[in-house]
Each structure stands twice: as C-alpha cells, then as structure tokens.
Design an enzyme around this catalytic site. Structure first.
Site, PDB file in Angstrom:
ATOM      1  N   ASN A  78      -8.547   0.377  -8.215  1.00  0.00           N
ATOM      2  CA  ASN A  78      -7.491  -0.187  -7.366  1.00  0.00           C
ATOM      3  C   ASN A  78      -7.890  -1.526  -6.746  1.00  0.00           C
ATOM      4  O   ASN A  78      -7.163  -2.055  -5.899  1.00  0.00           O
ATOM      5  CB  ASN A  78      -7.134   0.784  -6.243  1.00  0.00           C
ATOM      6  CG  ASN A  78      -6.382   1.997  -6.751  1.00  0.00           C
ATOM      7  OD1 ASN A  78      -5.727   1.946  -7.778  1.00  0.00           O
ATOM      8  ND2 ASN A  78      -6.493   3.102  -6.031  1.00  0.00           N
ATOM      9  N   HIS A  87       3.701   8.897  -0.517  1.00  0.00           N
ATOM     10  CA  HIS A  87       2.321   9.358  -0.648  1.00  0.00           C
ATOM     11  C   HIS A  87       2.095  10.688   0.064  1.00  0.00           C
ATOM     12  O   HIS A  87       2.752  11.009   1.058  1.00  0.00           O
ATOM     13  CB  HIS A  87       1.365   8.300  -0.080  1.00  0.00           C
ATOM     14  CG  HIS A  87      -0.059   8.533  -0.394  1.00  0.00           C
ATOM     15  ND1 HIS A  87      -0.907   9.176   0.470  1.00  0.00           N
ATOM     16  CD2 HIS A  87      -0.797   8.229  -1.495  1.00  0.00           C
ATOM     17  CE1 HIS A  87      -2.114   9.248  -0.074  1.00  0.00           C
ATOM     18  NE2 HIS A  87      -2.078   8.675  -1.262  1.00  0.00           N
ATOM     19  N   GLU A 127       7.238   3.795   0.765  1.00  0.00           N
ATOM     20  CA  GLU A 127       6.119   2.930   0.404  1.00  0.00           C
ATOM     21  C   GLU A 127       6.652   1.579  -0.047  1.00  0.00           C
ATOM     22  O   GLU A 127       7.807   1.459  -0.451  1.00  0.00           O
ATOM     23  CB  GLU A 127       5.298   3.554  -0.724  1.00  0.00           C
ATOM     24  CG  GLU A 127       4.604   4.843  -0.339  1.00  0.00           C
ATOM     25  CD  GLU A 127       3.643   5.314  -1.421  1.00  0.00           C
ATOM     26  OE1 GLU A 127       2.764   4.519  -1.837  1.00  0.00           O
ATOM     27  OE2 GLU A 127       3.763   6.474  -1.864  1.00  0.00           O
ATOM     28  N   SER A 162       2.401   4.579  -5.588  1.00  0.00           N
ATOM     29  CA  SER A 162       1.065   4.656  -6.171  1.00  0.00           C
ATOM     30  C   SER A 162       1.026   5.251  -7.565  1.00  0.00           C
ATOM     31  O   SER A 162       0.119   4.938  -8.341  1.00  0.00           O
ATOM     32  CB  SER A 162       0.143   5.473  -5.251  1.00  0.00           C
ATOM     33  OG  SER A 162       0.658   6.779  -5.059  1.00  0.00           O
ATOM     34  N   ASP A 221       4.541   2.170   4.188  1.00  0.00           N
ATOM     35  CA  ASP A 221       3.138   2.200   3.796  1.00  0.00           C
ATOM     36  C   ASP A 221       2.985   1.219   2.637  1.00  0.00           C
ATOM     37  O   ASP A 221       3.488   1.465   1.538  1.00  0.00           O
ATOM     38  CB  ASP A 221       2.762   3.624   3.364  1.00  0.00           C
ATOM     39  CG  ASP A 221       1.326   3.726   2.853  1.00  0.00           C
ATOM     40  OD1 ASP A 221       0.684   2.686   2.652  1.00  0.00           O
ATOM     41  OD2 ASP A 221       0.862   4.857   2.620  1.00  0.00           O
ATOM     42  N   HIS A 250      -0.423  -0.585  -1.627  1.00  0.00           N
ATOM     43  CA  HIS A 250      -0.591  -1.229  -2.927  1.00  0.00           C
ATOM     44  C   HIS A 250       0.057  -2.611  -3.002  1.00  0.00           C
ATOM     45  O   HIS A 250       0.036  -3.229  -4.068  1.00  0.00           O
ATOM     46  CB  HIS A 250      -0.043  -0.320  -4.026  1.00  0.00           C
ATOM     47  CG  HIS A 250      -0.729   1.000  -4.077  1.00  0.00           C
ATOM     48  ND1 HIS A 250      -1.904   1.210  -4.765  1.00  0.00           N
ATOM     49  CD2 HIS A 250      -0.424   2.202  -3.499  1.00  0.00           C
ATOM     50  CE1 HIS A 250      -2.291   2.460  -4.618  1.00  0.00           C
ATOM     51  NE2 HIS A 250      -1.413   3.079  -3.853  1.00  0.00           N
ATOM     52  N   LYS A 310      -7.461  -1.337  -1.621  1.00  0.00           N
ATOM     53  CA  LYS A 310      -6.875  -1.727  -2.910  1.00  0.00           C
ATOM     54  C   LYS A 310      -7.010  -3.242  -3.084  1.00  0.00           C
ATOM     55  O   LYS A 310      -8.071  -3.730  -3.397  1.00  0.00           O
ATOM     56  CB  LYS A 310      -5.415  -1.279  -2.988  1.00  0.00           C
ATOM     57  CG  LYS A 310      -5.227   0.205  -3.294  1.00  0.00           C
ATOM     58  CD  LYS A 310      -5.411   1.090  -2.108  1.00  0.00           C
ATOM     59  CE  LYS A 310      -5.112   2.538  -2.402  1.00  0.00           C
ATOM     60  NZ  LYS A 310      -5.345   3.403  -1.231  1.00  0.00           N
TER      61      LYS A 310
END
Length: 385
Positions: free
Chosen positions: A47, A133, A175, A179, A204, A207, A236
């Site tokens: 990541n 997540h 998110e 992910s 969130d 990424h 990440k």
C-alpha cells in the site's frame, strides 16, 4: 461446546472454505521488491502507493527524531506523550487540509473506533456505505446508535434512509477510496444529501490522502468537499503509519475529553511524527507531484493491458486494481502461479470480501517501473490461457 472445541470448529470451517488467513514472513516488503526465503519478488501487494517508505529524507527525519526524543513517547498524550513534534504535525495537517484542528492517533482503525464510540448515543443513527472498512462498521455495530447500511455508493438509498425519523443525530459514514474495490465515493453528492438532512459526514480517506487531489490532499479535496469529520491515515500513500482526525475546535476538545483511544493509549513516538512531517513536505512538493503522475501512468498501462482477460475489473482509477476471480480456490491458485514467476500478489477472500468475489488485490506504486507492469500483464495473460 468447550472453548477449545469452539476455536477448533471455527478454524476447521475456515480451512474447509479455503478462507484461512496465514501470515507470511518476509525479509522486506514495502518497496518495489519483496524478499522471502532469499528469493526476490516484484511486489504488487504494498500500500506504499508513492514509494515514500524508502525515501532518504523521511528515514533521516525519523533518525533525527530518535536522536532528539528517543524511540518512544513515554505515555499517553494526556500525561507526558504530547511533544512539540506532535503539536507541529497536527498544526501542519490542519493548515494543509483546511480544518481548525487535527488530532493524531496511533492507527486509522483506532481513529475510526474512537470517533464513532465517542460521538454516538442510543438515540442516534449511523448510515454507512455497505462496503465501508471493517473498523467503521465494527465501531458502528458496537456503538449504542442504530446502524443502517446503504448499497455501495447509492446516494438515492442513502437519502431514503436519512428521510426516516430519528430521535437523535445522524452520521453518514463512507470511504474516499474503497480498500477492496479501489473505486471512489461520490462525496459531493453524499455530502449534499447529508447536509439536506442536517447530518454530519465522516470520510475515511486512508487510500486517497497523498495520492489524489491538489497537492495530494485527498479524495475530499479532489471533489471540493469538506466533510465535518475527515480521517486520514499514514500507512498507505504517506508511507509511514498512524492517522489523524480533522475536525472543528469543539469536536477536537470533545474528543480530548471522551475518546478513550486517545486518553488511554501511548502516543506515537515523536520520531515518527517528525518522519511524517518530512513525508508531507515531500507529498506537497514537486517530488510528490512527479510520483503521482508516475503512478497514474502505471494505472493507465495496467488497465489497458487487462481488458481482454477473463476476470472482472472494477471501476477503480486508483492504485488499487482488483481482479475479481470468483471462487476462493481459483484465486489462491492464480496467486500461487504468479508467485512461481516472481510476482508477489495476494488473494483476498471472504469474509473480507463478499462470497463469490475472491480476487487478486493488485496494488500499483510509483516505485514500480513500466517494465514491472509489463511483466505482470504477461504473467496474467499466461496464467489465464
């Protein structure tokens, strides 16, 4: 059933479903190459999207921090573990991301759990994207609030759930980049729906931070959205570890009183905070922009090269490029076939992803060369013949 019988039955069920998780010991694994048992593999499971974990400036900053502060923080930030290094990083993040305050956490999982646990009451409702997540959904399910989940990125269903009467407050959870599928949330539409219903939005962006948006400011900035609560994690695109919550002054002061993860956990080492500050300086510089452009070129090359493969490709335009294979045993076999050719990939299976959607979770990074992508594509085409 005894404790041991319960444990054995659960493990047997995972083995029977080809879903048993096993850790693999590697000599190094964050960079372009991964080494295991003295064999080198091209690493497509990291990541570390911008390849910053190996950057000399970040390593030097951590070393200098260790020389100045030692290797640990010595306690909770509420006792003696909040140093000038922590304060400087929080102030930098708040200014850069456009929020009054930032609070550091030891991990993104801890930040999400702390936020939801501290903010919600039994009269409240959490409305979360179904593919959020595990840290978010677990925190929501353990909270006193009612949890309702909307279909992935379905703003109409979100609005319908928000329309239902609620005695307390409503918190929308999603998110920035997901992910497992690698796709992005329509944050502008989600935030608009939340605002129409007087709700707060928690994003969130584990990424997205460092990788997307102007200066790498993340998914929300790329869509000109400012959620009430923003979680950014550092393991990440930033290349280190830890997390921060971006919020208002009042929310920050509230969390300092009631977020148990902050109050009772040892804070991150000050040396880590100094390394993170160096990482964000790079992310905002021409170095960061060049690495984002390099990563984008790799993503384009990969997606163009897999169109004819007999696997399902998601709508991802991010560094996460999953190939959905279907059954667990097929995904495991494909991952093993690629490893035999010196390419390290990981098969992701239920319960991490829905049943029937086992996949190779391929991650591309700025540390890769174009020749690495070509070798991956050749191996995938060979394995699918």
């Amino acid at each position: 059933m005894t404790w041991q019988q319960r444990i054995d039955a659960a493990l047997d069920a995972r083995r029977a479903a080809d879903a048993l998780r096993v850790r693999t010991t590697v000599e190094n694994g964050a960079g372009r190459f991964l080494t295991r048992d003295q064999r080198r593999y091209c690493n497509f499971s990291s990541n570390d999207y911008l390849g910053l974990s190996q950057h000399p400036a970040i390593i030097r900053a951590w070393q200098q921090g260790a020389e100045q502060y030692g290797v640990g923080s010595g306690g909770s930030g509420h006792v003696s573990g909040y140093t000038t290094a922590h304060q400087a990083l929080e102030e930098h993040l708040a200014d850069w991301l456009g929020y009054p305050r930032a609070l550091l956490f030891i991990s993104g999982f801890a930040a999400n759990q702390a936020l939801i646990a501290a903010l919600t009451d039994k009269t409240d409702r959490i409305v979360a994207d179904r593919l959020s997540h595990a840290s978010l959904l677990e925190a929501a399910s353990h909270s006193p609030a009612q949890l309702r989940r909307f279909a992935h990125n379905d703003v109409a269903q979100l609005a319908s759930l928000l329309d239902k009467p609620c005695d307390g407050q409503q918190l929308v959870v999603t998110e920035g980049i997901f992910s497992m599928d690698g796709d992005s949330a329509p944050l502008a539409d989600i935030h608009a729906a939340a605002q129409r219903h007087g709700s707060w939005l928690l994003v969130d962006d584990a990424h997205g931070i460092g990788v997307t948006g102007p200066e790498g400011r993340g998914s929300a900035a790329s869509q000109s959205v400012k959620p009430e609560l923003l979680v950014v994690t550092f393991g990440k695109g930033v290349g280190v570890s830890g997390a921060a919550v971006l919020c208002s002054d009042s929310v920050a002061n509230y969390l300092l009183q009631f977020a148990r993860h902050l109050i009772y956990s040892t804070s991150m080492p000050p040396a880590q905070a100094m390394a993170l500050r160096a990482a964000f300086d790079l992310i905002r510089s021409d170095v960061g922009e060049a690495r984002r452009q390099r990563l984008a070129a790799h993503i384009h090359q990969f997606r163009a090269g897999v169109r004819d493969l007999p696997f399902e490709l998601t709508a991802s335009r991010s560094a996460i490029q999953p190939l959905i294979v279907g059954e667990n045993d097929r995904a495991l076999h494909l991952a093993q076939t690629l490893r035999e050719q010196g390419i390290w990939v990981t098969a992701i299976r239920p319960p991490t992803v829905p049943t029937g959607t086992a996949r190779l979770r391929l991650t591309l990074t700025a540390a890769h060369e174009a020749s690495d992508i070509t070798a991956l594509l050749e191996a995938l085409h060979g394995a699918s013949e």
